[in-house]
Design an enzyme around this catalytic site. Structure first.
Site, mmCIF file in Angstrom:
data_model
loop_
_atom_site.group_PDB
_atom_site.id
_atom_site.type_symbol
_atom_site.label_atom_id
_atom_site.label_comp_id
_atom_site.label_asym_id
_atom_site.label_seq_id
_atom_site.Cartn_x
_atom_site.Cartn_y
_atom_site.Cartn_z
ATOM 1 N NE ARG A 315 47.732 -14.570 3.543
ATOM 2 C CZ ARG A 315 48.674 -15.324 4.115
ATOM 3 N NH1 ARG A 315 48.349 -16.234 5.006
ATOM 4 N NH2 ARG A 315 49.937 -15.170 3.804
ATOM 5 C CD GLU A 717 48.619 -10.614 7.698
ATOM 6 O OE1 GLU A 717 49.570 -11.368 7.400
ATOM 7 O OE2 GLU A 717 47.744 -10.283 6.885
HETATM 8 N N1 LUZ Z 1 49.993 -9.494 0.825
HETATM 9 C C1 LUZ Z 1 50.287 -10.216 -0.275
HETATM 10 C C2 LUZ Z 1 49.626 -10.086 1.958
HETATM 11 O O1 LUZ Z 1 50.589 -9.622 -1.301
HETATM 12 N N2 LUZ Z 1 50.264 -11.546 -0.208
HETATM 13 C C3 LUZ Z 1 49.916 -12.217 0.901
HETATM 14 O O2 LUZ Z 1 49.895 -13.442 0.907
HETATM 15 C C4 LUZ Z 1 49.570 -11.467 2.031
HETATM 16 N N3 LUZ Z 1 49.182 -12.059 3.142
HETATM 17 C C5 LUZ Z 1 48.843 -11.340 4.177
HETATM 18 C C6 LUZ Z 1 48.894 -9.962 4.097
HETATM 19 N N4 LUZ Z 1 49.294 -9.336 3.010
HETATM 20 MO MO1 MOS Z 2 49.028 -6.789 5.075
HETATM 21 S S1 MOS Z 2 47.081 -7.251 5.179
HETATM 22 O O1 MOS Z 2 49.475 -5.443 4.327
HETATM 23 O O2 MOS Z 2 50.025 -7.809 5.781
#
Ligand code: LUZ
Ligand code: MOS
Length: 761
Positions: A315, A717
């Site tokens: 990400r 987020e």
């Molecule tokens: N968790 C995950 C996440 O496993 N994959 C993601 O792309 C993600 N993105 C944001 C927060 N948690």
């Molecule tokens: Mo998340 S960083 O558990 O969306």
């Protein structure tokens, strides 16, 4: 912009607000204890790297009230809890890789006895040097996964076309989740070797799957139940698993209920946090301030085990260009193994760390060129038809609309003039201004995770019970699920109950994460309710001897050809029940259209993107280095918000959490890998005095997107990302006082101490 008619979605207060305020909401530690419950305390390593030479449990075992000490030897299955890579033992055997690594579990009749017994265990270690710096780890080749590179265009050729080329470094520290409810679980054996685990987890299935592996029993023998969490923020996406598994292991070995709740300081020491990053960049612009080329290397401090870091790393690359179009990009990312607790998901999931670097690059370029950062930012905002470095086309782009709306609303010129006047007359106080546009992709970047299910029961009395994969952690997802069902079934919200999240009712779930919980589960609820509605209308049509197409349901009443009938919701449900029509539906939703090819690092990974722009004004006390944020103005793309109260709450909370990360939350490990900021006395988070004096949020009502539930865009987020603007507003204010100040490394957070050094540095 197309105008859409506002659909009627009843907005409502968070359904938990009543029980929260009265202290009646149930968290793991509030569950009434079962008879014979044992309490657990975790023995953890006190060194960051080395070997266990000897452990003596004898004294602890003899302590009155201690029932059993559990180690890796008691594990029937695998001593392994790694989620993406199997590299993390539940209990250390010989090797220690971080301070706080679990070694054993003490079970006692009371919590205090279990904790006291920890002091009676003698361990001797052979300590080895620790690595805590990701670049040092990188140089030694210590990586969790091979480095990854996202490429667009050709940077090598593009440098030749650039009038200005600027290079620099940008680092961000980690961040402690500080969920109000610490990690914990309560497990108890049921008959025939079955086990139930109540856990404070965002990922019930991850806990179920891992417990099955450790206990060597099939998943169907384990039921994980989650009522709600007192906050998660990513800290319980993967890292709630260990404690649930330990409780389940204790319950299996001792055949009695086991409760494990971490104390705050232990939680801070043992659990991973937001990944700190160190980065280097090179940015090239032409005469008109167009960014032509960008190269960056991201060194992720992943900690001792991979945990979710490989996905977080991805990400960082997805968001390395933030809301800007850059035709030539080469971004490399490295997941570095260090001797600190495995770092993990945290609101934004690597995105913020990547976005900070491009903002730092723009700020440094602006200074060298003698322009404002916002001149460069504005010039390069994304537009429809552009392409992201990972190949997805830019669609329904709101980067420029939110920027212009903010400019118009706040008349930046006027604000800047006021600031200039203030700075010209005030000697000891200086104000700074920064703008922060954001762009965040919605979907798990790992395509197979984008699915959810809903199980909807209509009971004979017309009341409704809904189970989904969504975990309520304060974000209000249950309230949104009620809204979806109420609207789709045309019933009063009071008829609807959202059940706990339970792996026996809804299986094989993805964690509640990636801002996608309301979208994925909301769509599943909508599908299930739609099917039930159709089924019920057929029953009504039969009973009225009408054509099904003429029958509708409006506010709990059946209509034919838009004429009210005598059939009320409750009558309709009775009719269906007597006609032996199923009043239960299970629906499965999988996000359409998305895909990603890792071998090419190209695809269409996101259902859609969320955009917005924020402006920060800060005042720095130039004698003390302290500061206050006068105001933060945000124009945010909510789509058609289905619940403004909840969405505003997410906006304010995320924004302040982001400001905390950028300004005051200083997470420190020493060179031996010991956490120095291990309590609230040494780790400062925003309080009511440090939030901006004004937060003005404008809802840019856009069409939204079909893949967002009710076209109400994901909101979990994205707001955190605005916090990055706080750093650059502060930097601006410092430079107003001390124009010569240029940080060697742009390094967040900018704590008051660092501000003071900047003022006189
Ligand atoms: N968790 C995950 C996440 O496993 N994959 C993601 O792309 C993600 N993105 C944001 C927060 N948690
Ligand atoms: Mo998340 S960083 O558990 O969306």
């Amino acid at each position: 912009m197309k105008k859409r008619k506002a659909t009627h979605i009843p907005t409502m207060k968070n359904i938990d607000s009543h029980s929260h305020v009265r202290g009646e909401s149930i968290y793991v530690d509030d569950i009434p204890e079962r008879q014979g419950t044992l309490h657990a305390a975790v023995l953890m390593a006190s060194i960051a790297h080395g070997k266990i030479v000897s452990i003596n449990y004898t004294k602890a075992q003899k302590k009155e009230g201690v029932v059993r000490i559990i180690t890796s030897k008691d594990i029937p299955g695998e001593n392994q809890i790694g989620g993406i890579i199997p590299d993390e033992p539940l209990f250390a055997i010989n090797d220690i890789h971080f301070q706080g690594q679990p070694i054993a579990l003490v079970l006692a009749t009371t919590e205090s006895i279990a904790r006291e017994a920890l002091h009676d265990i003698n361990i001797s270690y052979k300590e080895r040097p620790a690595i805590v710096d990701p670049i040092e780890a990188f140089k030694k080749g210590h990586l969790h996964i091979p480095s990854r590179t996202f490429k667009l265009g050709n940077t090598t050729n593009a440098w030749k076309k650039c009038t200005h080329i600027i290079e620099g470094k940008a680092d961000t520290d980690g961040q402690e989740h500080l969920y109000l409810e610490t990690q914990g679980a309560y497990a108890y054996p049921v008959e025939n070797g079955h086990i139930t685990i109540t856990s404070s987890t965002q990922g019930p299935t991850a806990l179920q799957r891992t417990a099955a592996k450790v206990l060597d029993i099939p998943m169907h023998k384990i039921e994980v139940d989650v009522r709600r969490l007192g906050g998660g923020f990513g800290g319980k996406e993967d890292q709630a698993t260990a404690w649930g598994v330990m409780a389940a292991l204790g319950a299996t070995v001792c055949k009695c209920p086991v409760k494990l709740i971490l104390h705050r300081m232990d939680d801070m020491k043992m659990t991973g946090k937001r990944n700190p990053y160190r980065s280097t960049y090179k940015i090239g612009l032409d005469k008109q301030l167009n960014i032509l080329a960008y190269e960056a290397d991201f060194y992720q401090n992943a900690g001792a085990a991979a945990d979710l870091s490989p996905a977080i790393l991805e990400r960082t690359l997805f968001h390395c260009n933030n809301a800007y179009y850059i035709p030539h990009v080469t971004a490399r990312a490295h997941s570095c193994i260090t001797n600190i607790p495995p770092n993990t998901a945290f609101r934004g999931f690597g995105g913020p760390q990547g976005m900070f670097v491009i903002e730092a690059a723009i700020a440094k370029a602006a200074r060298q060129l003698g322009v404002k950062s916002r001149d460069i930012q504005k010039q390069n905002l994304l537009e429809n038809g552009h392409v992201f470095p990972y190949g997805q086309k830019v669609e329904e782009c709101q980067a420029k609309p939110t920027w212009s709306a903010l400019e118009k609303k706040q008349s930046l010129k006027k604000i800047q003039n006021n600031i200039d006047q203030y700075n010209a007359t005030e000697k000891h106080y200086k104000k700074g201004l920064a703008l922060m546009p954001i762009c965040f992709g919605i979907s798990f970047t790992n395509t197979p995770m984008n699915h959810a299910r809903a199980l909807v029961h209509i009971y004979q009395d017309g009341s409704i019970g809904i189970s989904t994969a969504a975990v309520e952690m304060g974000q209000g997802v249950n309230t949104k699920m009620v809204q979806v069902a109420a609207k789709t079934l045309s019933v009063d919200a009071a008829r609807i109950k959202i059940e706990s999240t339970n792996t026996t009712r809804v299986a094989n779930t993805s964690p509640s994460a990636a801002s996608s919980t309301a979208d994925l589960n909301g769509k599943a609820v909508e599908m299930a309710c739609q099917a039930l509605r159709t089924r019920l209308l057929n029953v009504a049509a039969k009973s009225l001897a009408a054509k099904p197409a003429t029958v509708t349901l409006q506010e709990e009443v059946v209509y034919t050809n838009n004429k009210k009938t005598k059939i009320h919701w409750e009558d309709l449900v009775q009719l269906a029940f007597l006609a032996r029509v199923s009043l239960t539906e299970n629906a499965h939703y999988a996000t359409p259209k998305i895909h990603f090819d890792k071998s090419k690092e190209k695809g269409h990974p996101f259902a859609y993107h969320v955009y917005g722009t924020a402006a920060f004004v800060v005042t720095v006390d130039c004698i003390r280095g302290t500061y206050e944020f006068d105001a933060v103005d945000v124009v945010h793309d909510f789509g058609t918000s289905m619940n403004r109260i909840i969405d505003l709450g997410q906006m304010e909370g995320g924004l302040v959490q982001g400001i905390g990360w950028m300004t005051m939350e200083e997470l420190l490990y020493n060179k031996d890998g010991r956490l120095l900021s291990n309590a609230l006395s040494t780790y400062k988070i925003p309080d009511i005095y440090s939030v901006p004096k004004e937060i003005n949020v404008t809802f840019l009502n856009t069409d939204g997107n079909d893949m967002a539930i009710f076209r109400s865009k994901a909101v979990g987020e994205p707001p955190l990302l605005y916090g990055i603007g706080a750093y650059f507003a502060l930097l601006d204010a410092i430079q107003q006082f001390n124009p010569a100040f240029e940080p060697e490394i742009y390094h967040a957070p900018l704590t008051p101490e660092k501000v003071l050094m900047g003022l006189y540095g």
